[in-house]
Design an enzyme around this catalytic site. Sequence first.
Site, PDB file in Angstrom:
ATOM      1  N   ASN B 163     -47.891 147.740  47.000  1.00  0.00           N
ATOM      2  CA  ASN B 163     -47.499 146.511  46.311  1.00  0.00           C
ATOM      3  C   ASN B 163     -48.603 145.458  46.397  1.00  0.00           C
ATOM      4  OD1 ASN B 163     -45.783 144.757  44.939  1.00  0.00           O
ATOM      5  ND2 ASN B 163     -44.834 143.994  46.828  1.00  0.00           N
ATOM      6  N   SER B 546     -10.697 160.466 116.000  1.00  0.00           N
ATOM      7  CA  SER B 546     -11.981 159.791 116.272  1.00  0.00           C
ATOM      8  C   SER B 546     -11.845 158.721 117.358  1.00  0.00           C
ATOM      9  CB  SER B 546     -12.568 159.198 114.993  1.00  0.00           C
ATOM     10  OG  SER B 546     -11.620 158.432 114.273  1.00  0.00           O
TER      11      SER B 546
END
Lengths: 306, 637
Positions: B163, B546
């Site tokens: 263009n 535990s």
Amino acid sequence: MTAVLKQDVSRPHLKRLEDEAIYIMREVVAEFKNPAMLYSIGKDSSVMLHLALKAFYPARPPFPLVHVDTTWKFKEMIAFRDRTAAKYGLDLIVHTNEAGRADHINPFDHGSYYTHVMKTEALKEALSKYKFDAVFGGARRDEEKSRAKERIFSFRDENHVWAPKNQRPELWNIYNTRIKDGESIRVFPLSNWTEQDIWQYIMQENIEIVPLYYAARRPVVARGGMLIMADDDRLTLKDGEAFEEKMVRFRTLGCYPLTAAIESEADTLEAIVAEVLSANTSERAGRLIDQDDAASMEKKKREGYF
Amino acid sequence: MAADTQMMVNAEQNPAHAQKTLLRLLTCGSVDDGKSTLIGRLLYDSRLVPEDQLASLARDSKVYGTTGEDMDFALLVDGLEAEREQGITIDVAYRFFATKRRKFIIADTPGHVQYTRNMVTGASTAELAILMVDARKGLLEQTRRHAFIVSLLGIRHVVVAINKMDLVGYAQAVFEEICEAFTAFSEALGFESVQFIPLSARHGDHVTKPSDAMAWYEGPCLLPYLEEVDAGRRGEACGFRMPVQWVNRPNLDFRGFSGTVAAGAVTKGEKVCVLPSRQNAVVRDIVVANSDLSGALSLEQAASGDAVTLVLDREIDISRGDVFCCEGGDQPVVADQFAAEVIWMGEAPLYAGRPYLLKMNARTVNVTITAIKHKVDVETFNKLSAKSVAMNEIAVCNLATSEPVVFDPYEKNRETGAFILIDRLTNATVGAGMIRFALHRAGNIGFEKLKIDKAAHSEIKGQKPVVLWFTGLSGSGKSTVANLVEQKLYALGRHTYILDGDNVRHGLNRDLGFTDADRVENIRRIGEVAKLMVDAGLITLVSFISPFRSERQQARSLVQEGEFIEIFVDTPLAVCQQRDVKGLYKKALAGEIQNFTGISSPYEPPQNPEVHLQTVGQTPEETADRVIAHLRERGVF
């Protein structure tokens, strides 16, 4: 093995548009909990409804039609609406902004405020009331410049607001339907249709439309370069105005005081299509609300208008 | 020649010419190359701009125009307020026009790099691309980027519109130089056709009519070319594909599967296969509604692009996202790992290990980018190693989905090979993907190589991983409460696992006894296992006596601050002895078990447990609820 992969480029354009719209509608029904179809009674709504009846056949479209009644629609439109809903056995929800009605908000005295209250606000009220998460609209991208930029699945926040600069990328036909509570998606299955396509499709499928689209002798008054039809006695004449009977039809239908008629002899679909194909003004030239300023539609849409 | 165009437009006014073909194209290229102007010119020269729009164009040109006294055609298409103010295109705009032969849908896409994702949106549905080049500037980075994306998205036909030829004196040499440069650069992009056209959108040269100023050019003008070009794609044939979009079941007499044929064709009576379940059936009917909606139209065949409803000869379980294909013959791939090109569109960068949603072929699944293989430099097409992918960047990635998906390589079929990526929190569309090939577990992927870390694991589960460490005497009710807590978490959709003293001692720790040393090792191992499970994103419940503070402290230190929740199940020894569910106290008191906590081995109660449960006077249900409440307070979920 080499072969042409996609035959799409050789398929008729109306078939491609129809298939696309059906795909979009099925996607909505499959992915949303509470969809609805905004039904404005115009030709685009007639095409959209026809496509919905096809998309889910033999099932009925699994969603209601919603009509926002401004109380200023043409009488023939309301009759057509009720006849159509009955004919196909569809749920019809009619919603009017009652506060606006009580305040006598009207298109003569209130101008664009009328559109805001009786259309935009009424629509938002209806959507909030019924908590629809997806709403079909018949808007087309060829209608207007800001519509040309809108996605097919167009996200709205919890206040029904559109953020045009921050739209979700929309890739292929894979639509992102994910929203949070209160948010919604407006879905435009006719995005890629033009006015010509709509008319050609109406002709191809022989779709019934409101008779106002066909030319007939009707009483009109010339006002501001437009022909306004007297649909009831709420239209009062100003000084120097007079009703005339003219052969007119409507290219687009809205509220009668805001929608101009065009002089036309086109009283068959064939004649209408020929007229549309040779038209040298755009369809929305007959819409008085679009002419406020260059970006008026974008503003309305950001506020929640369809 | 303008008269010819007019004749062409007039010729189509005969409604008998209603059926045309449709070409979808996009215009792209660098900013200011004149894309919008070209489209405006196409519409204007084709006499397709209505009078009222022309009037507003003349008005707008004075206010916003960048072309002096001339009409600024770009204003016909730049629709958003911000675009008009800034004189640039932000979002893709769709434009429509038709000639006698074709209807065109043009996606006009932005040039600016920050709007590349909008350009990709336009490219994804296009069959042809017009790539704009400013004759004065030649090929820019944006030109290359767009050519690459166009190619990546499977567009095989390109028009290079050079263009602004008027600004280089309509020089043939400039045109040819750009053609050569583009040809050299685009060799790797696999276009089937490239048409170079020198033009001036502003003045109309070679848009719809030939140009006297460029008599040296013998090729077609843009519009006639677009009317003629065959934009079909050639390549490996793809068999029948139809993802099930919606199950159509209006009543007990009808059950159909609605969808759009994504490739190939299906004929009534044909045997089909449903993936991924691989069930077979025969297509009994292909149903659409007839035009007047009075009944069904039964089709003999449905082909690519047709939206139909299939009815089968037998009842099989099919749902949305399943894919129909032909039985035998060419079938799609079913896999949960694959390599794909990803165009990133998210504001936040893409990181390997992050989970997203993937949508393709009517199915949405969880997906993780398991590896970023490399990014692509769109200038040189070089592969760059990368740890992240920023917005508008393109990368080749490996992806893993939470369940198998059905697909074809994108190159084989666009419809079944594309996916989008969606952010799980914001719901934004953050990526576009094109599948290359499936990855097979044995070959390309090894889990230990993946960068899926704790954050990724927990994000996909939507929870913070923690250890709930239940400690207390034997018979205090640890396991009872832990089990209840786990059930509640499960009901809430949480991902959990219980490590119970008894279970673990049967397997992992079966070599350990009950000496103090063995107890320490027992807890050390449990602590390590719990840590792995936290890495995996799990809410890990540990139910162990535990007894020693230091081992519990050790377990705590293995995970990050805040991830260890010590829950003291505090039941007096006397009550435990009285309950003696397993009869252990009796044996211990009788001397049959050595080193029994509370009897012949010490228990060191926690000093500052995160949760202190007293089981006496409370039901297990109530104590479990306290734990859940605590987790909520901490924001575990």
